[in-house]
Scaffold this motif. Sequence first.
Motif, PDB file in Angstrom:
ATOM      1  N   ARG A   1      35.912  24.778  31.077  1.00 43.83           N
ATOM      2  CA  ARG A   1      36.644  24.659  32.333  1.00 43.83           C
ATOM      3  C   ARG A   1      35.917  25.310  33.512  1.00 43.83           C
ATOM      4  O   ARG A   1      35.823  24.728  34.587  1.00 43.83           O
ATOM      5  CB  ARG A   1      38.030  25.294  32.206  1.00 43.83           C
ATOM      6  CG  ARG A   1      38.923  24.620  31.204  1.00 43.83           C
ATOM      7  CD  ARG A   1      39.400  23.320  31.693  1.00 43.83           C
ATOM      8  NE  ARG A   1      40.388  23.529  32.742  1.00 43.83           N
ATOM      9  CZ  ARG A   1      41.087  22.589  33.307  1.00 43.83           C
ATOM     10  NH1 ARG A   1      40.947  21.358  32.904  1.00 43.83           N
ATOM     11  NH2 ARG A   1      41.941  22.853  34.251  1.00 43.83           N
ATOM     12  N   ASP A   2      35.434  26.551  33.298  1.00 47.85           N
ATOM     13  CA  ASP A   2      34.806  27.285  34.396  1.00 47.85           C
ATOM     14  C   ASP A   2      33.767  28.242  33.816  1.00 47.85           C
ATOM     15  O   ASP A   2      34.107  29.324  33.329  1.00 47.85           O
ATOM     16  CB  ASP A   2      35.871  28.062  35.180  1.00 47.85           C
ATOM     17  CG  ASP A   2      35.345  28.628  36.475  1.00 47.85           C
ATOM     18  OD1 ASP A   2      34.122  28.525  36.726  1.00 47.85           O
ATOM     19  OD2 ASP A   2      36.152  29.178  37.245  1.00 47.85           O
TER      20      ASP A   2
ATOM     21  N   ARG B   1      33.577  31.955  35.394  1.00 47.98           N
ATOM     22  CA  ARG B   1      34.601  32.882  34.910  1.00 47.98           C
ATOM     23  C   ARG B   1      34.306  33.307  33.477  1.00 47.98           C
ATOM     24  O   ARG B   1      34.495  34.470  33.102  1.00 47.98           O
ATOM     25  CB  ARG B   1      35.987  32.230  34.962  1.00 47.98           C
ATOM     26  CG  ARG B   1      36.557  32.181  36.351  1.00 47.98           C
ATOM     27  CD  ARG B   1      37.842  31.406  36.472  1.00 47.98           C
ATOM     28  NE  ARG B   1      38.813  31.609  35.415  1.00 47.98           N
ATOM     29  CZ  ARG B   1      39.804  30.766  35.153  1.00 47.98           C
ATOM     30  NH1 ARG B   1      39.942  29.643  35.853  1.00 47.98           N
ATOM     31  NH2 ARG B   1      40.656  31.019  34.185  1.00 47.98           N
TER      32      ARG B   1
END
Length: 88
Positions: free
Chosen positions: A68-69, A72
């Motif tokens: 997703r990211d 992060r």
Amino acid sequence: MRNNLSIRSSLVTKEQKGSVEYQIYYLTNRIIILTQHLQLHRRDYSSQRGLWKIVGKRKRLLVYLSKRDILRYNDLISQLGIRGLKTR
């Protein structure tokens, strides 16, 4: 003794209780505590099974976060001091 093992709670704020980062942080603390327990009680097989289940859940969450990211994800593994996922 438990406070020495746990990871600093300042990494994740209280507003983020349901976030993926908080869940990974919480599971990492439980892994540290169970690992310490298993060093004293080597034949506690039910705790070993619980540890493997927690490690698997944390791995699934890390895979989700990395897809997703990635920024992060990289920030979280550096703050928690855990290894990243294996790449093929």
